[in-house]
Each structure stands twice: as C-alpha cells, then as structure tokens.
Design a protein around this motif. Structure first.
Motif, PDB file in Angstrom:
ATOM      1  N   ALA A  37      66.310 -84.435  -1.599  1.00 52.60           N
ATOM      2  CA  ALA A  37      67.221 -83.340  -2.013  1.00 52.60           C
ATOM      3  C   ALA A  37      67.830 -82.805  -0.749  1.00 52.60           C
ATOM      4  O   ALA A  37      67.218 -82.579   0.256  1.00 52.60           O
ATOM      5  CB  ALA A  37      66.569 -82.422  -2.604  1.00 52.60           C
ATOM      6  N   PRO A  38      69.208 -82.539  -0.591  1.00 51.66           N
ATOM      7  CA  PRO A  38      69.835 -81.930   0.594  1.00 51.66           C
ATOM      8  C   PRO A  38      69.242 -80.568   0.623  1.00 51.66           C
ATOM      9  O   PRO A  38      68.625 -79.944  -0.320  1.00 51.66           O
ATOM     10  CB  PRO A  38      71.315 -81.825  -0.079  1.00 51.66           C
ATOM     11  N   GLN A  39      69.290 -80.133   1.919  1.00 50.73           N
ATOM     12  CA  GLN A  39      68.707 -78.691   2.204  1.00 50.73           C
ATOM     13  C   GLN A  39      70.114 -77.678   2.334  1.00 50.73           C
ATOM     14  O   GLN A  39      71.219 -78.134   2.739  1.00 50.73           O
ATOM     15  CB  GLN A  39      68.168 -78.467   3.555  1.00 50.73           C
ATOM     16  N   CYS A  40      69.986 -76.505   1.947  1.00 49.10           N
ATOM     17  CA  CYS A  40      70.810 -75.471   2.162  1.00 49.10           C
ATOM     18  C   CYS A  40      71.195 -75.215   3.610  1.00 49.10           C
ATOM     19  O   CYS A  40      70.203 -75.091   4.383  1.00 49.10           O
ATOM     20  CB  CYS A  40      70.474 -74.278   1.433  1.00 49.10           C
ATOM     21  N   MET A  58      76.420 -77.943   2.317  1.00 53.53           N
ATOM     22  CA  MET A  58      76.098 -78.024   1.166  1.00 53.53           C
ATOM     23  C   MET A  58      75.066 -76.582   1.323  1.00 53.53           C
ATOM     24  O   MET A  58      74.425 -76.270   2.315  1.00 53.53           O
ATOM     25  CB  MET A  58      75.130 -79.036   0.645  1.00 53.53           C
ATOM     26  N   PHE A  59      75.068 -75.787   0.177  1.00 55.09           N
ATOM     27  CA  PHE A  59      74.473 -74.560   0.008  1.00 55.09           C
ATOM     28  C   PHE A  59      73.893 -74.383  -1.211  1.00 55.09           C
ATOM     29  O   PHE A  59      74.549 -75.202  -2.263  1.00 55.09           O
ATOM     30  CB  PHE A  59      75.363 -73.211   0.163  1.00 55.09           C
ATOM     31  N   CYS A  60      72.572 -73.624  -1.486  1.00 53.05           N
ATOM     32  CA  CYS A  60      72.193 -73.664  -2.767  1.00 53.05           C
ATOM     33  C   CYS A  60      72.874 -72.580  -3.798  1.00 53.05           C
ATOM     34  O   CYS A  60      72.578 -72.956  -5.010  1.00 53.05           O
ATOM     35  CB  CYS A  60      70.581 -73.139  -2.479  1.00 53.05           C
ATOM     36  N   CYS A  61      73.599 -71.927  -2.969  1.00 57.20           N
ATOM     37  CA  CYS A  61      74.332 -70.822  -4.030  1.00 57.20           C
ATOM     38  C   CYS A  61      75.511 -70.401  -3.210  1.00 57.20           C
ATOM     39  O   CYS A  61      75.463 -70.539  -2.037  1.00 57.20           O
ATOM     40  CB  CYS A  61      73.306 -69.692  -4.447  1.00 57.20           C
ATOM     41  N   ALA A  62      76.163 -69.566  -3.923  1.00 53.52           N
ATOM     42  CA  ALA A  62      77.340 -68.919  -3.457  1.00 53.52           C
ATOM     43  C   ALA A  62      77.050 -67.852  -2.355  1.00 53.52           C
ATOM     44  O   ALA A  62      77.697 -67.682  -1.342  1.00 53.52           O
ATOM     45  CB  ALA A  62      78.538 -68.233  -4.392  1.00 53.52           C
ATOM     46  N   HIS A  63      75.868 -67.054  -2.647  1.00 49.22           N
ATOM     47  CA  HIS A  63      75.494 -66.050  -1.624  1.00 49.22           C
ATOM     48  C   HIS A  63      75.231 -66.803  -0.131  1.00 49.22           C
ATOM     49  O   HIS A  63      75.645 -66.153   0.667  1.00 49.22           O
ATOM     50  CB  HIS A  63      74.134 -65.348  -2.386  1.00 49.22           C
TER      51      HIS A  63
END
Length: 78
Positions: A37-40, A58-63
């Motif tokens: 899995a990619p990392q944020c 890549m980010f886990c969320c918009a925050h």
C-alpha cells in the motif's frame, strides 16, 4: 508452505499478490498492506482506501493533502 516476504512466517495458508511493480508472498493482509500500500505523503500512514492524489503525491485524506499545501483537496464532491 510458503514464507511471508514481510515477517518471515512460514505459513500453510500464505498467498501471493502480483502487481505491475512486482508483488510478493504474504501470510496476512496486514503484511501485504505493509509491503504494497502507498504511504500518505503527509502523515506516513498506509493508504488502504482510495486516498487523495494532489500534485503527483498520494494522501490518506483531504486533511493531510491540505496540510501539505493542496488547499483545494476534498474527500468527496457534493
């Protein structure tokens, strides 16, 4: 039996995952996620869902994307 590429466990229910970048043999989804899995780009957590892509990162969320400078990032469109 097959040996997990991440933890080294020799397990009779190990499985393989093939990706365009390679893949591996794993004894659990946890190990597969850790390896594949990619990392944020902001917080470093593994991105299990869709995540947010902004500025080629890549980010886990918009925050997290917003904290990294992608101010227009949103988790969903309304």
């Amino acid at each position: 039996m097959a040996r997990c590429d991440v933890c080294g466990n020799d397990y009779d229910k190990a499985f393989t995952v093939q990706t365009a970048q390679g893949g591996g043999t794993f004894d659990s989804f946890e190990c597969a996620i850790h390896a594949l899995a990619p990392q944020c780009a902001h917080c470093g957590c593994r991105i299990i869902g869709h995540g947010v892509e902004a500025g080629g990162r890549m980010f886990c969320c918009a925050h997290c994307a917003q904290h990294a400078g992608a101010g227009a990032a949103t988790d969903r469109a309304s």
